[in-house]
Design an enzyme around this catalytic site. Structure first.
Site, mmCIF file in Angstrom:
data_model
loop_
_atom_site.group_PDB
_atom_site.id
_atom_site.type_symbol
_atom_site.label_atom_id
_atom_site.label_comp_id
_atom_site.label_asym_id
_atom_site.label_seq_id
_atom_site.Cartn_x
_atom_site.Cartn_y
_atom_site.Cartn_z
ATOM 1 N N ARG A 127 14.978 -2.729 3.391
ATOM 2 C CA ARG A 127 14.843 -3.419 4.666
ATOM 3 C C ARG A 127 15.614 -4.726 4.650
ATOM 4 O O ARG A 127 16.014 -5.189 3.571
ATOM 5 C CB ARG A 127 13.371 -3.841 4.861
ATOM 6 C CG ARG A 127 12.392 -2.776 4.783
ATOM 7 C CD ARG A 127 11.310 -3.048 3.718
ATOM 8 N NE ARG A 127 10.650 -1.780 3.408
ATOM 9 C CZ ARG A 127 9.700 -1.264 4.160
ATOM 10 N NH1 ARG A 127 9.238 -1.939 5.165
ATOM 11 N NH2 ARG A 127 9.209 -0.080 3.896
ATOM 12 N N ASP A 133 -6.397 -3.983 0.737
ATOM 13 C CA ASP A 133 -7.054 -3.017 -0.157
ATOM 14 C C ASP A 133 -6.122 -1.882 -0.583
ATOM 15 O O ASP A 133 -6.536 -0.975 -1.301
ATOM 16 C CB ASP A 133 -8.308 -2.442 0.519
ATOM 17 C CG ASP A 133 -7.986 -1.792 1.862
ATOM 18 O OD1 ASP A 133 -6.782 -1.660 2.177
ATOM 19 O OD2 ASP A 133 -8.929 -1.423 2.578
ATOM 20 N N GLY A 134 -4.890 -1.918 -0.090
ATOM 21 C CA GLY A 134 -3.934 -0.882 -0.489
ATOM 22 C C GLY A 134 -4.132 0.441 0.218
ATOM 23 O O GLY A 134 -3.447 1.426 -0.077
ATOM 24 N N LYS A 138 1.988 6.427 1.542
ATOM 25 C CA LYS A 138 1.478 5.219 2.203
ATOM 26 C C LYS A 138 -0.046 5.301 2.278
ATOM 27 O O LYS A 138 -0.581 6.298 2.766
ATOM 28 C CB LYS A 138 2.062 5.080 3.608
ATOM 29 C CG LYS A 138 1.537 3.846 4.347
ATOM 30 C CD LYS A 138 2.320 3.582 5.613
ATOM 31 C CE LYS A 138 1.709 2.442 6.423
ATOM 32 N NZ LYS A 138 2.420 2.227 7.687
ATOM 33 N N ARG A 182 0.835 -1.209 0.000
ATOM 34 C CA ARG A 182 0.000 0.000 0.000
ATOM 35 C C ARG A 182 0.866 1.254 0.000
ATOM 36 O O ARG A 182 0.480 2.297 0.515
ATOM 37 C CB ARG A 182 -0.924 0.001 1.193
ATOM 38 C CG ARG A 182 -0.235 -0.229 2.529
ATOM 39 C CD ARG A 182 -1.212 -0.013 3.636
ATOM 40 N NE ARG A 182 -0.676 -0.455 4.915
ATOM 41 C CZ ARG A 182 -1.258 -0.215 6.062
ATOM 42 N NH1 ARG A 182 -2.372 0.464 6.088
ATOM 43 N NH2 ARG A 182 -0.732 -0.653 7.184
ATOM 44 N N ASP A 225 10.908 -7.327 7.841
ATOM 45 C CA ASP A 225 10.506 -6.416 6.764
ATOM 46 C C ASP A 225 10.283 -4.996 7.293
ATOM 47 O O ASP A 225 10.102 -4.071 6.500
ATOM 48 C CB ASP A 225 9.236 -6.910 6.061
ATOM 49 C CG ASP A 225 8.145 -7.301 7.035
ATOM 50 O OD1 ASP A 225 8.350 -8.259 7.789
ATOM 51 O OD2 ASP A 225 7.098 -6.638 7.058
ATOM 52 N N ASN A 226 10.293 -4.837 8.593
ATOM 53 C CA ASN A 226 10.153 -3.492 9.168
ATOM 54 C C ASN A 226 11.464 -2.998 9.771
ATOM 55 O O ASN A 226 11.476 -2.007 10.490
ATOM 56 C CB ASN A 226 9.058 -3.489 10.242
ATOM 57 C CG ASN A 226 7.676 -3.665 9.635
ATOM 58 O OD1 ASN A 226 7.458 -3.354 8.467
ATOM 59 N ND2 ASN A 226 6.741 -4.174 10.411
ATOM 60 N N ARG A 284 5.649 10.106 3.221
ATOM 61 C CA ARG A 284 6.769 9.939 4.140
ATOM 62 C C ARG A 284 8.087 9.935 3.369
ATOM 63 O O ARG A 284 8.113 9.550 2.189
ATOM 64 C CB ARG A 284 6.580 8.697 5.004
ATOM 65 C CG ARG A 284 6.145 7.448 4.250
ATOM 66 C CD ARG A 284 5.807 6.308 5.192
ATOM 67 N NE ARG A 284 6.026 5.037 4.520
ATOM 68 C CZ ARG A 284 5.961 3.849 5.107
ATOM 69 N NH1 ARG A 284 5.701 3.763 6.385
ATOM 70 N NH2 ARG A 284 6.185 2.742 4.430
#
Ligand code: AMP
Ligand code: MG
Length: 580
Positions: free
Chosen positions: A263, A198-199, A186, A166, A333-334, A256
């Site tokens: 990552r 749903d993105g 985002k 997203r 992934d974060n 952002r």
């Protein structure tokens, strides 16, 4: 299968390489489709672009974004259609944001991000063009919007392909200092990585990310920044508390910015699927872009890189702990490869000191509790090492394991230095760790407020502390003082402060108040601002922006609003989840 035949990826790859070295011809912001994009690229404009970029712009004339540094160097998904799929052999897919259908409102901007990072006068944010840019309605001509393919370990297990489900990277901006910043929307719609999502992002979580990331920046913690927050009237359906109660919320988008969004999961997916040439290419790209002191010809460069990520991750997590920040979703992934805080979801600033604090109600097993973040850092770095391993020879593998073994020591050192500073201690004595641990134990037992205990220790004089006459307004200290061993701790502390050479009490207080914040984005503040925003009252967002920009300075308006007070009773019932 036929889609692959129509546009083999290497043809697109060649086309993009051929068009390297350029940004964009036109400064107009316009909706574009993938099939048009390449026509806007023109080499002859490079020098002019560069000159224009160096001045501070008061409008969009001459403002440039491009994603060429990625598209010219890294392979791109050959498929142009936006449908969910698992794929390989590329790093990014070109995909356009999906504009909202309804009216869009600009909720807030960060003047500092616009002016100091993006060279834009804040007045630009009043324009229609700006709103179109930050809500994904239009893209700066020539900049290909991209979604990144990555994977990750989530809550301890390999989750396979994840990716920007997203988020859209809408361009890179190189500012007047020569720094490149990657702009990402985002909540801007579905991508090939949306899986069943749903993105979209809802207003509530977007307010939290917008305020949270900026607050972290002003606390001095490496983080992505937030330039703007826009909200629509588009319906987004969420079961926020996983109770089966699906409710209508409003879609929002945060613009952002970060120096890099790569990552640990960016590397993992390539190693997992055996794309080792691509792994090497991506690593060299990241090192070349973000680690200038690493020699690209050095056969040990991946070791060097790993060593930096290990020490910077240790440092980042120690910083989180020093302000009581729990990320909430410490998946690989974060976890950023440039060791900044990214992907703000169900994060939380701990109120009462409690190593078991878990901000994310979905984290049933408390895997990402605040006291476990340093261990999770180690787990994630170990996953990074596993991704690097196929590129290392046996000797390098051994050295890499040794580098990882240093992580606990590095973390502990950073943590100790930060907490020593929080207590105003100068120099080294053997018992400093004991003094820190002793205080934390008293705070845990008495459920004292984490930040205000340190803040009030900064503000109180040694004389008052010595006499145990703690004034009423020092409410957090009064809580700790209820502990039967508090006086023993104070004795040790005052004795230790005497060993600060060349120090005075006012100097100690000045030092400590400069690093122990009086205001952070407590959960109840974020919640209050988000709830008001849902009613189109954005005043508390603006107030918090203003207050959290100076977290160490006493501010009348913040005091009046109760931001330095004990959190209200309803704060303990606030729940935040991964549903956002
Ligand atoms: P997060 O925990 O928010 O960092 O997200 C984990 C993964 O889920 C990432 O790949 C996100 O892009 C994806 N994701 C989260 N929410 C959505 C959504 N509403 N639509 C599509 N993808 C999502
Ligand atoms: Mg994420």
């Amino acid at each position: 299968m036929s889609r692959y035949c129509v546009a083999p990826w290497f043809l697109i790859w060649l086309m993009l390489v051929y068009q390297s070295g350029c940004c964009l011809l036109d400064t107009v912001i316009a909706a574009s489709s993938f099939s048009h994009v390449h026509h806007y690229i023109n080499k002859s404009n490079v020098d002019q672009d560069y000159c224009e970029r160096k001045r501070k712009l008061s409008n969009f004339g001459g403002w440039r974004l491009c994603t060429e540094k990625f598209t010219a160097t890294l392979p791109i998904d050959p498929i142009q259609d936006n449908y969910v799929r698992e794929a390989r052999d590329f790093i990014f897919s070109v995909v356009y944001p999906t504009p909202f259908k309804s009216r869009v409102l600009l909720v807030a901007v960060s003047k500092e991000v616009l002016e100091d990072i993006l060279d834009l006068d804040v007045s630009v944010s009043g324009s229609e063009e700006f709103l179109q840019l930050v809500s994904g309605a239009k893209i700066v001509l020539g900049s290909l919007p991209l979604a990144h393919r990555y994977g990750g370990h989530q809550f301890g297990s390999w989750a396979g392909q994840l990716g920007d489900g997203r988020a859209h990277l809408i361009g890179v901006y190189t500012n007047r200092f020569g720094d490149s910043w990657e702009l990402q929307l985002k909540g801007s719609g579905r991508t090939p990585y949306s899986r069943s999502g749903d993105g979209r992002a809802v207003l509530h979580s977007s307010v939290r990310e917008f305020l949270g990331s900026e607050a972290m920046h002003y606390l001095g913690i490496p983080t992505s920044r937030a330039a703007s927050l826009a909200v629509s009237d588009d319906d987004v359906w969420r079961d926020r508390f996983y109770t089966g109660n699906v409710k209508k919320e409003r879609g929002a988008i945060v613009l952002r910015v970060a120096k890099s969004w790569f990552r640990i999961g960016s590397l993992e997916i390539l190693a997992h699927s055996g794309e080792l040439d691509l792994l090497r290419l991506l690593l060299d790209f990241i090192i070349g872009e973000h680690f200038p002191s690493i020699n690209m010809n050095d056969p040990n460069r991946y070791l060097d890189f790993f060593s930096r990520v290990v020490s910077e991750t240790a440092h980042l997590i120690a910083l989180w702990m020093s302000v009581g920040f729990a990320h909430g979703v410490c998946n690989t992934d974060n976890f950023s490869l440039i060791s900044i805080t990214i992907d703000y979801g169900p994060f939380g600033f701990m109120d009462s000191y409690n190593p078991d604090f878990v901000p994310n109600m979905s984290d049933d097993e408390r895997q990402y509790k605040i006291g476990n973040q340093a261990n999770i850092g180690l787990f994630n770095l170990n996953k990074m090492l596993q991704a690097l391993n196929p590129l290392l020879d046996p000797r390098q593998k051994q050295l890499a394991s040794q580098i990882l073994e240093e992580y606990p020591k590095q973390y502990y050192k950073c943590f100790t230095e930060l907490f020593k500073a929080k207590l105003g201690l100068l120099g080294d004595t053997e018992d400093d760790n004991y003094l820190i641990a002793f205080l934390l134990k008293l705070m845990e037992d008495t459920k004292a407020d984490f930040r205000m205990t340190f803040r009030q220790l900064s503000e109180i004089s040694q004389d008052l502390l010595k006499d145990f006459s703690i004034p009423k307004e020092f409410w957090a200290l009064q809580d700790v003082a209820k502990h039967k061993f508090f006086s023993s701790w104070v004795d040790l502390y005052l004795l230790r402060l005497k060993r600060n050479t060349g120090d005075s009490d006012s100097e100690r207080s000045r030092r400590m108040t400069n690093i122990n914040p009086r205001y952070v984005l407590r959960n109840w503040m974020a919640e209050s601002a988000a709830q008001k925003a849902e009613r189109n009252d954005f005043s508390e967002i603006h107030l918090l922006q203003q207050v959290l920009q100076h977290p160490f300075q006493v501010q009348t308006v913040a005091e009046r609003t109760g931001y330095a007070q004990r959190p209200p009773a309803w704060a303990k019932d606030i729940k935040v989840s991964c549903s956002s």
